[in-house]
Design a protein around this motif. Structure first.
Motif, mmCIF file in Angstrom:
data_model
loop_
_atom_site.group_PDB
_atom_site.id
_atom_site.type_symbol
_atom_site.label_atom_id
_atom_site.label_comp_id
_atom_site.label_asym_id
_atom_site.label_seq_id
_atom_site.Cartn_x
_atom_site.Cartn_y
_atom_site.Cartn_z
ATOM 1 N N UNK A 82 0.830 -1.206 0.000
ATOM 2 C CA UNK A 82 0.000 0.000 0.000
ATOM 3 C C UNK A 82 0.865 1.257 0.000
ATOM 4 N N UNK A 83 1.926 1.245 0.794
ATOM 5 C CA UNK A 83 2.838 2.391 0.823
ATOM 6 C C UNK A 83 3.496 2.582 -0.535
ATOM 7 N N UNK A 84 3.970 1.496 -1.120
ATOM 8 C CA UNK A 84 4.636 1.584 -2.426
ATOM 9 C C UNK A 84 3.681 2.051 -3.516
ATOM 10 N N UNK A 85 2.417 1.653 -3.427
ATOM 11 C CA UNK A 85 1.429 2.070 -4.429
ATOM 12 C C UNK A 85 1.277 3.586 -4.434
ATOM 13 N N UNK A 86 1.342 4.207 -3.247
ATOM 14 C CA UNK A 86 1.273 5.671 -3.175
ATOM 15 C C UNK A 86 2.575 6.296 -3.645
ATOM 16 N N UNK A 87 3.688 5.750 -3.188
ATOM 17 C CA UNK A 87 4.982 6.354 -3.518
ATOM 18 C C UNK A 87 5.301 6.302 -5.006
ATOM 19 N N UNK A 88 4.784 5.314 -5.710
ATOM 20 C CA UNK A 88 5.019 5.248 -7.155
ATOM 21 C C UNK A 88 4.422 6.432 -7.887
ATOM 22 N N UNK A 89 3.428 7.062 -7.275
ATOM 23 C CA UNK A 89 2.759 8.199 -7.898
ATOM 24 C C UNK A 89 3.390 9.536 -7.505
ATOM 25 N N UNK A 90 4.390 9.490 -6.622
ATOM 26 C CA UNK A 90 4.920 10.705 -6.011
ATOM 27 C C UNK A 90 6.419 10.844 -6.248
ATOM 28 N N UNK A 91 6.866 12.087 -6.328
ATOM 29 C CA UNK A 91 8.288 12.389 -6.324
ATOM 30 C C UNK A 91 8.545 13.436 -5.262
ATOM 31 N N UNK A 92 9.705 13.360 -4.603
ATOM 32 C CA UNK A 92 9.987 14.314 -3.532
ATOM 33 C C UNK A 92 11.430 14.795 -3.618
ATOM 34 N N UNK A 93 11.611 16.091 -3.389
ATOM 35 C CA UNK A 93 12.929 16.710 -3.324
ATOM 36 C C UNK A 93 13.081 17.273 -1.916
ATOM 37 N N UNK A 94 14.175 16.905 -1.260
ATOM 38 C CA UNK A 94 14.401 17.278 0.134
ATOM 39 C C UNK A 94 15.284 18.521 0.243
ATOM 40 N N UNK A 95 15.504 18.951 1.485
ATOM 41 C CA UNK A 95 16.420 20.063 1.741
ATOM 42 C C UNK A 95 17.830 19.700 1.310
ATOM 43 N N UNK A 96 18.261 18.494 1.644
ATOM 44 C CA UNK A 96 19.562 18.006 1.183
ATOM 45 C C UNK A 96 19.356 17.319 -0.162
ATOM 46 N N UNK A 97 20.370 17.285 -0.973
ATOM 47 C CA UNK A 97 20.189 16.942 -2.380
ATOM 48 C C UNK A 97 20.043 15.440 -2.603
ATOM 49 N N UNK A 98 20.688 14.630 -1.746
ATOM 50 C CA UNK A 98 20.530 13.172 -1.796
ATOM 51 C C UNK A 98 20.879 12.563 -3.146
#
Length: 247
Positions: A75-91
């Protein structure tokens, strides 16, 4: 459509979120603002399940989760596949050059062939003004350049929603402008975007919707014009604290 209803997140010594209900419209830019420690980053991280709420309801397209029940990994992965995130640090991956940083996800996760992924990566690098850096490594780049690469890497995954957690907080003002210009262009293209930012000038210029968070609750959500031009006393004090000119 991405919607959170009656979200509660308790960190034990304090409430991160207290009965928060908010909708993030598709093809619009929602900007989350508020004092330090107000819960705005917790709210953003809830969207991507980097923070798992204790209760509430999560609705995202065909996903509909009762958060009072444990979520499965699927269920978590199903949501995350639809999302992209950029953090404060570049990672960024330090052992990969810029081109490989951008193509790794499309090839390994989306199954694109390497040639197609590299062509798309070069197009993205041109859009962020860094195609000449394709062969260099992250430690050879400035902070602003690394953050622009991080944004290009996220866009390469074609997420339905793009999330930004104070993406310029680690940058000096000159480098901050570089990154904000890239995000503004993404907003103009009517991507679905959620941003946590401390930069009120930028928020005013980019937002289709403002969400003001304080003490783990939403104190305002709605039209940016009303927020900036007809603020109540609490919002006026918040804006004034940031040395923002309020009429």
């Amino acid at each position: 459509m991405l919607k959170l209803d009656h979200i509660v997140k308790d960190f034990g010594n304090h409430h991160g979120l207290r009965d928060v209900s908010v909708e993030f419209p598709a093809n619009q830019t929602t900007v989350i603002v508020g004092p330090s420690g107000s819960g705005k980053t917790t709210l953003l991280r809830t969207i991507d399940f980097l923070e798992i709420p204790d209760s509430g309801r999560y609705q995202f397209d065909d996903l509909d989760y009762d958060l009072s029940k444990p979520l499965t990994k699927q269920e978590v992965l199903a949501a995350r596949r639809k999302l992209g995130i950029v953090f404060q640090s570049y990672n960024l991956f330090p052992h990969l050059n810029v081109l490989a940083n951008i193509t790794e996800g499309p090839v390994q996760v989306l199954g694109k062939n390497k040639q197609e992924a590299e062509a798309e990566a070069h197009d993205l690098l041109k859009k962020v003004g860094l195609d000449d850096k394709a062969d260099v490594y992250p430690d050879q780049l400035s902070g602003g350049q690394q953050q622009r690469i991080a944004i290009a890497r996220m866009v390469a995954m074609a997420p339905e929603y793009m999330l930004f957690d104070e993406p310029t907080s680690a940058l000096d003002p000159e480098l901050e402008v570089e990154v904000l210009k890239v995000i503004l262009e993404l907003a103009k293209m009517k991507n679905s975007i959620v941003i946590v930012t401390h930069n009120m000038d930028f928020a005013r210029g980019v937002a289709d919707k403002i969400v003001f968070v304080e003490d783990g609750q939403i104190a305002y959500q709605g039209d940016p014009t009303t927020f900036f031009n007809e603020p109540n006393d609490r919002i006026k004090a918040f804006l004034a604290a940031g040395q923002f000119n309020v009429k």
